[in-house]
Design a protein around this motif. Structure first.
Motif, PDB file in Angstrom:
ATOM      1  N   ALA A  37       0.836  -1.127   0.009  1.00 46.40           N
ATOM      2  CA  ALA A  37      -0.046  -0.090   0.033  1.00 46.40           C
ATOM      3  C   ALA A  37       0.883   1.371  -0.026  1.00 46.40           C
ATOM      4  N   ASN A  38       1.850   1.189   0.769  1.00 47.12           N
ATOM      5  CA  ASN A  38       2.774   2.340   0.733  1.00 47.12           C
ATOM      6  C   ASN A  38       3.511   2.818  -0.274  1.00 47.12           C
ATOM      7  N   LEU A  39       3.803   1.639  -0.976  1.00 43.19           N
ATOM      8  CA  LEU A  39       4.298   1.741  -2.397  1.00 43.19           C
ATOM      9  C   LEU A  39       3.643   2.064  -3.387  1.00 43.19           C
ATOM     10  N   LEU A  40       2.229   1.866  -3.625  1.00 46.90           N
ATOM     11  CA  LEU A  40       1.534   2.281  -4.335  1.00 46.90           C
ATOM     12  C   LEU A  40       1.140   3.871  -3.978  1.00 46.90           C
ATOM     13  N   ILE A  41       1.293   4.230  -2.687  1.00 46.85           N
ATOM     14  CA  ILE A  41       1.106   5.752  -2.384  1.00 46.85           C
ATOM     15  C   ILE A  41       2.426   6.379  -2.888  1.00 46.85           C
ATOM     16  N   ALA A  42       3.471   5.954  -2.553  1.00 47.74           N
ATOM     17  CA  ALA A  42       4.772   6.595  -2.913  1.00 47.74           C
ATOM     18  C   ALA A  42       4.761   6.932  -4.439  1.00 47.74           C
ATOM     19  N   THR A  43       4.366   5.751  -5.181  1.00 41.94           N
ATOM     20  CA  THR A  43       4.220   5.640  -6.835  1.00 41.94           C
ATOM     21  C   THR A  43       3.186   6.845  -7.362  1.00 41.94           C
ATOM     22  N   GLY A  44       2.092   6.982  -6.633  1.00 44.23           N
ATOM     23  CA  GLY A  44       1.414   7.986  -7.025  1.00 44.23           C
ATOM     24  C   GLY A  44       1.734   9.515  -6.539  1.00 44.23           C
ATOM     25  N   VAL A  45       2.628   9.611  -5.577  1.00 37.57           N
ATOM     26  CA  VAL A  45       3.445  10.983  -5.367  1.00 37.57           C
ATOM     27  C   VAL A  45       4.313  11.145  -6.479  1.00 37.57           C
ATOM     28  N   ILE A  46       5.129  10.302  -6.650  1.00 35.95           N
ATOM     29  CA  ILE A  46       6.150  10.568  -7.787  1.00 35.95           C
ATOM     30  C   ILE A  46       5.387  10.684  -9.218  1.00 35.95           C
ATOM     31  N   VAL A  47       4.540  10.120  -9.477  1.00 36.29           N
ATOM     32  CA  VAL A  47       3.849  10.225 -10.754  1.00 36.29           C
ATOM     33  C   VAL A  47       3.182  11.760 -10.828  1.00 36.29           C
ATOM     34  N   LEU A  48       2.710  12.258  -9.898  1.00 34.88           N
ATOM     35  CA  LEU A  48       2.207  13.699  -9.656  1.00 34.88           C
ATOM     36  C   LEU A  48       3.460  14.799  -9.926  1.00 34.88           C
ATOM     37  N   ILE A  49       4.644  14.417  -9.479  1.00 37.06           N
ATOM     38  CA  ILE A  49       5.697  15.155  -9.537  1.00 37.06           C
ATOM     39  C   ILE A  49       6.116  15.136 -11.175  1.00 37.06           C
ATOM     40  N   VAL A  50       6.340  13.775 -11.719  1.00 35.79           N
ATOM     41  CA  VAL A  50       6.933  13.712 -13.035  1.00 35.79           C
ATOM     42  C   VAL A  50       5.924  14.366 -13.902  1.00 35.79           C
ATOM     43  N   SER A  51       4.429  14.077 -13.456  1.00 39.70           N
ATOM     44  CA  SER A  51       3.686  14.858 -14.591  1.00 39.70           C
ATOM     45  C   SER A  51       3.970  16.483 -14.601  1.00 39.70           C
ATOM     46  N   PHE A  52       4.322  16.946 -13.445  1.00 36.75           N
ATOM     47  CA  PHE A  52       4.558  18.427 -13.343  1.00 36.75           C
ATOM     48  C   PHE A  52       5.655  18.605 -14.180  1.00 36.75           C
ATOM     49  N   PHE A  53       6.626  18.086 -14.134  1.00 37.50           N
ATOM     50  CA  PHE A  53       7.893  18.330 -15.327  1.00 37.50           C
ATOM     51  C   PHE A  53       7.547  18.276 -16.568  1.00 37.50           C
ATOM     52  N   GLY A  54       6.465  17.178 -16.966  1.00 37.38           N
ATOM     53  CA  GLY A  54       6.097  17.071 -18.372  1.00 37.38           C
ATOM     54  C   GLY A  54       5.306  18.151 -18.690  1.00 37.38           C
ATOM     55  N   CYS A  55       4.202  18.565 -17.806  1.00 39.90           N
ATOM     56  CA  CYS A  55       3.356  19.739 -18.316  1.00 39.90           C
ATOM     57  C   CYS A  55       4.280  21.133 -18.450  1.00 39.90           C
ATOM     58  N   LEU A  56       5.112  21.441 -17.423  1.00 37.43           N
ATOM     59  CA  LEU A  56       5.655  22.656 -17.784  1.00 37.43           C
ATOM     60  C   LEU A  56       6.971  22.472 -18.788  1.00 37.43           C
ATOM     61  N   GLY A  57       7.481  21.415 -18.965  1.00 37.36           N
ATOM     62  CA  GLY A  57       8.369  21.266 -20.123  1.00 37.36           C
ATOM     63  C   GLY A  57       7.666  21.292 -21.578  1.00 37.36           C
ATOM     64  N   ALA A  58       6.491  20.975 -21.567  1.00 38.05           N
ATOM     65  CA  ALA A  58       5.616  21.061 -22.804  1.00 38.05           C
ATOM     66  C   ALA A  58       5.276  22.546 -22.953  1.00 38.05           C
ATOM     67  N   TYR A  59       4.648  23.222 -21.889  1.00 40.60           N
ATOM     68  CA  TYR A  59       4.001  24.657 -21.832  1.00 40.60           C
ATOM     69  C   TYR A  59       5.413  25.398 -22.198  1.00 40.60           C
ATOM     70  N   LYS A  60       6.704  25.297 -21.566  1.00 40.65           N
ATOM     71  CA  LYS A  60       7.640  26.158 -21.703  1.00 40.65           C
ATOM     72  C   LYS A  60       8.580  25.921 -23.129  1.00 40.65           C
ATOM     73  N   GLU A  61       8.133  24.529 -23.795  1.00 37.48           N
ATOM     74  CA  GLU A  61       8.991  24.130 -24.678  1.00 37.48           C
ATOM     75  C   GLU A  61      10.515  24.158 -24.064  1.00 37.48           C
ATOM     76  N   ASN A  62      10.764  23.510 -23.104  1.00 39.24           N
ATOM     77  CA  ASN A  62      12.028  23.523 -22.668  1.00 39.24           C
ATOM     78  C   ASN A  62      12.545  21.849 -22.802  1.00 39.24           C
ATOM     79  N   PRO A  63      13.557  22.023 -23.498  1.00 38.11           N
ATOM     80  CA  PRO A  63      14.071  20.692 -23.845  1.00 38.11           C
ATOM     81  C   PRO A  63      14.552  19.910 -22.896  1.00 38.11           C
ATOM     82  N   CYS A  64      15.390  20.486 -21.629  1.00 35.84           N
ATOM     83  CA  CYS A  64      15.912  20.058 -20.311  1.00 35.84           C
ATOM     84  C   CYS A  64      14.797  19.259 -19.656  1.00 35.84           C
TER      85      CYS A  64
END
Length: 245
Positions: A55-82
């Motif tokens: 259960a804790n692993l699923l919760i931790a994975t969910g948090v990581i997915v939220l963080i990673v999706s933030f990078f993706g959204c920001l990268g696409a919006y800013k068109e930032n290759p890094c």
């Protein structure tokens, strides 16, 4: 220089993908919380199967997915290759870890019944003993929730002394709301129809099979979704790099 034409479509697709990915992270978090609420109450009975850790692993994975999706959204919006490459690498790592976890779970799924049987039988003899209040409460919760008694059947309680009477089963084996201290007395010598007779082992195994199937189906759906995200983010990355030249 901003991407144009087809590149702009890819940009919006990556952005939309990450919004959906964000919501999938919320779903994974909810799944972990649900698993913890369903199984955590009698997880003490199953030390060989780390229910709380799952259960804790699923919760931790969910948090990581939220963080990673933030990078993706920001990268696409800013068109930032890094940021786009950071998102791609994190998403690839998550995909590989999910694949590895799925393979390990598939390999060891047939061992669940053996682990359940071993742990339940080991815990049975410690029921109602001094300093075993948590285990005793876990047994009572399990038997009331699953409407079962013992491991394979109610006669398994022969291995332990209950209230000084070897013919007794715990009050939590009694059907309905009858939880009086003596409702299970003498049941092993004279069967009582008001007491559950089927064991808890099969009920637990069925629960685990159900949860593993649900988690597996969710994992496959998310994995396919992630492959699309990997492809789109890599395409956008090269589109942005090309526009910068």
């Amino acid at each position: 220089m901003a991407v144009e034409g087809c590149g702009k479509c890819i940009k919006y697709l990556v952005f939309i993908f990450n919004l959906l990915f964000f919501f999938s992270g919320i779903g994974i978090l909810a799944g972990g919380a649900y698993l913890a609420s369903q199984q955590g109450g009698y997880g003490t009975l199953l030390p060989s199967i780390p229910v709380a850790s799952a259960a804790n692993l699923l919760i931790a994975t969910g948090v990581i997915v939220l963080i990673v999706s933030f990078f993706g959204c920001l990268g696409a919006y800013k068109e930032n290759p890094c940021l786009l490459m950071t998102f791609f690498l994190f998403l690839l790592l998550i995909f590989i870890l999910e694949l590895a976890a799925g393979i390990v779970g598939f390999i060891y799924r047939s061992d669940i019944e053996d682990y359940v049987t071993k742990d339940l039988m080991a815990g049975l003899s410690n029921y109602n003993r001094t300093n075993e209040g948590g285990l005793t409460d876990a047994w009572d919760l399990l038997q009331k929730q699953e409407m079962c008694c013992g491991v394979s059947n109610y006669t398994d309680w022969n291995v332990t002394m209950l209230y000084g009477n070897m013919n007794s089963v715990p009050a939590s084996c009694c059907k309905g709301d009858d939880m009086s201290a003596d409702c299970g007395d003498g049941v092993l010598s004279i069967p009582n129809p008001s007491v559950y007779t089927t064991g808890c082992k099969q009920a637990l195994k069925d629960d685990f099979d159900k949860y593993l199937f649900q988690i597996g189906a969710l994992g496959i759906a998310i994995g396919l979704f992630q492959i699309v995200g990997l492809a789109l983010s890599l395409i956008l990355y090269y589109q942005v790099k090309g526009a910068e030249q």
